[in-house]
Scaffold this motif. Structure first.
Motif, short mmCIF file in Angstrom:
data_model
loop_
_atom_site.label_atom_id
_atom_site.label_comp_id
_atom_site.label_asym_id
_atom_site.label_seq_id
_atom_site.Cartn_x
_atom_site.Cartn_y
_atom_site.Cartn_z
N LEU A 216 10.35 9.43 30.67
CA LEU A 216 10.09 8.19 29.93
C LEU A 216 8.60 7.87 29.94
CD1 LEU A 216 11.33 5.67 28.50
CD2 LEU A 216 11.36 4.60 30.75
N MET A 217 7.95 8.04 31.10
CA MET A 217 6.51 7.78 31.19
C MET A 217 5.72 8.71 30.28
SD MET A 217 5.98 7.05 35.25
CE MET A 217 4.24 6.72 35.16
N VAL A 218 6.01 10.00 30.33
CA VAL A 218 5.29 10.96 29.49
C VAL A 218 5.47 10.61 28.02
CG1 VAL A 218 5.15 13.37 28.75
CG2 VAL A 218 5.34 12.84 31.18
N ILE A 219 6.71 10.34 27.62
CA ILE A 219 6.99 10.03 26.22
C ILE A 219 6.28 8.74 25.80
CG2 ILE A 219 8.82 9.33 24.61
CD1 ILE A 219 10.65 11.34 26.22
N CYS A 220 6.37 7.70 26.61
CA CYS A 220 5.71 6.43 26.26
C CYS A 220 4.20 6.59 26.19
CB CYS A 220 6.08 5.33 27.25
SG CYS A 220 7.72 4.66 27.00
N PHE A 221 3.61 7.22 27.20
CA PHE A 221 2.16 7.42 27.19
C PHE A 221 1.74 8.23 25.97
CE2 PHE A 221 1.99 7.03 32.09
CZ PHE A 221 1.71 5.67 32.01
N PHE A 222 2.52 9.25 25.63
CA PHE A 222 2.19 10.09 24.48
C PHE A 222 2.26 9.29 23.18
CE2 PHE A 222 3.53 13.00 21.05
CZ PHE A 222 2.41 13.82 21.03
N ILE A 223 3.35 8.56 22.99
CA ILE A 223 3.50 7.76 21.77
C ILE A 223 2.38 6.72 21.69
CG2 ILE A 223 4.95 6.03 20.64
CD1 ILE A 223 7.38 7.72 21.62
N TRP A 224 2.07 6.07 22.83
CA TRP A 224 1.01 5.06 22.83
C TRP A 224 -0.34 5.68 22.53
CZ3 TRP A 224 2.71 2.21 27.93
CH2 TRP A 224 3.87 1.48 27.67
N ILE B 76 22.63 11.70 45.64
CA ILE B 76 21.38 12.47 45.48
C ILE B 76 21.18 12.87 44.02
CG2 ILE B 76 20.20 14.62 46.09
CD1 ILE B 76 21.41 14.28 48.90
N GLY B 77 22.23 13.30 43.37
CA GLY B 77 22.14 13.67 41.96
C GLY B 77 21.74 12.48 41.09
N LEU B 78 22.31 11.33 41.40
CA LEU B 78 21.99 10.12 40.65
C LEU B 78 20.53 9.73 40.85
CD1 LEU B 78 23.00 7.76 38.92
CD2 LEU B 78 23.60 6.59 41.04
N MET B 79 20.05 9.78 42.07
CA MET B 79 18.65 9.45 42.35
C MET B 79 17.70 10.45 41.69
SD MET B 79 18.54 6.63 43.96
CE MET B 79 19.99 6.09 43.08
N LEU B 80 18.04 11.74 41.75
CA LEU B 80 17.22 12.76 41.13
C LEU B 80 17.19 12.60 39.62
CD1 LEU B 80 15.48 15.26 41.60
CD2 LEU B 80 17.56 16.64 41.45
N ALA B 81 18.34 12.33 39.03
CA ALA B 81 18.41 12.12 37.58
C ALA B 81 17.60 10.89 37.17
CB ALA B 81 19.87 11.98 37.14
N THR B 82 17.68 9.83 37.95
CA THR B 82 16.91 8.62 37.65
C THR B 82 15.42 8.90 37.73
OG1 THR B 82 18.70 7.25 38.52
CG2 THR B 82 16.55 6.22 38.34
N PHE B 83 15.00 9.64 38.75
CA PHE B 83 13.58 9.99 38.91
C PHE B 83 13.09 10.84 37.74
CE2 PHE B 83 10.33 12.96 40.49
CZ PHE B 83 9.34 12.06 40.81
N ILE B 84 13.85 11.86 37.38
CA ILE B 84 13.46 12.74 36.27
C ILE B 84 13.40 11.96 34.96
CG2 ILE B 84 14.21 14.71 34.88
CD1 ILE B 84 15.21 15.96 37.55
N CYS B 85 14.38 11.11 34.72
CA CYS B 85 14.38 10.29 33.50
C CYS B 85 13.18 9.35 33.46
CB CYS B 85 15.68 9.51 33.37
SG CYS B 85 17.08 10.53 32.92
#
Length: 140
Positions: A60-68, A47-56
């Motif tokens: 990642l989406m916010v950072i990429c969209f912002f940079i773009w 569960i921790g691994l799945m939650l960490a993957t989801f949060i990352c």
């Protein structure tokens, strides 16, 4: 469907495929990094691994969209489709880019609903909320 509507869908798909590829790489690296602990006790760390993957992935989406948004030449989808997003007829400010990135990420998480809305209304949910317009890209 108008030409701009078709281009917007194509640009979104291009960007989303790029993001999915990046998220896959980041997720794989993350799983490899914690694989040793996970193999020792899979039920405890799953569960921790799945939650960490989801949060990352979300970050990642916010950072990429912002940079773009801030550096428009990095947005391959919009560049290939020769479209640009404008706020009050101007290119995005840093604040608008941040609001757009966060809103777009939230909408991507419910993409079936937002895609249906786009097909029916010919505008993205976040375009309406943030009063963003789409235009054919002008050189310069």
């Amino acid at each position: 469907m108008s030409d701009l509507t078709t281009k917007r869908i194509a640009a979104f798909i291009i960007d989303y495929v790029i993001l999915c590829a990046l998220a896959s790489v980041v997720g794989t690296i993350g799983m490899i990094a914690v694989a040793d602990k996970w193999m020792q006790d899979p039920s405890r760390y799953f569960i921790g691994l799945m939650l960490a993957t989801f949060i990352c992935s979300i970050l990642l989406m916010v950072i990429c969209f912002f940079i773009w948004d801030v550096y428009g030449k990095l947005d391959l989808g919009k560049r290939l489709m020769k479209i640009e997003l404008l706020s009050d007829g101007q290119k995005f400010t840093v604040g608008m880019a941040l609001m757009h990135s966060v809103t777009k990420t939230i909408v991507c998480c419910i993409w079936p609903i937002s895609f249906t809305y786009y097909i029916l209304k010919h505008e993205m949910v976040y375009d309406r909320l943030l009063k963003i317009s789409v235009s054919s890209k002008t050189e310069g």
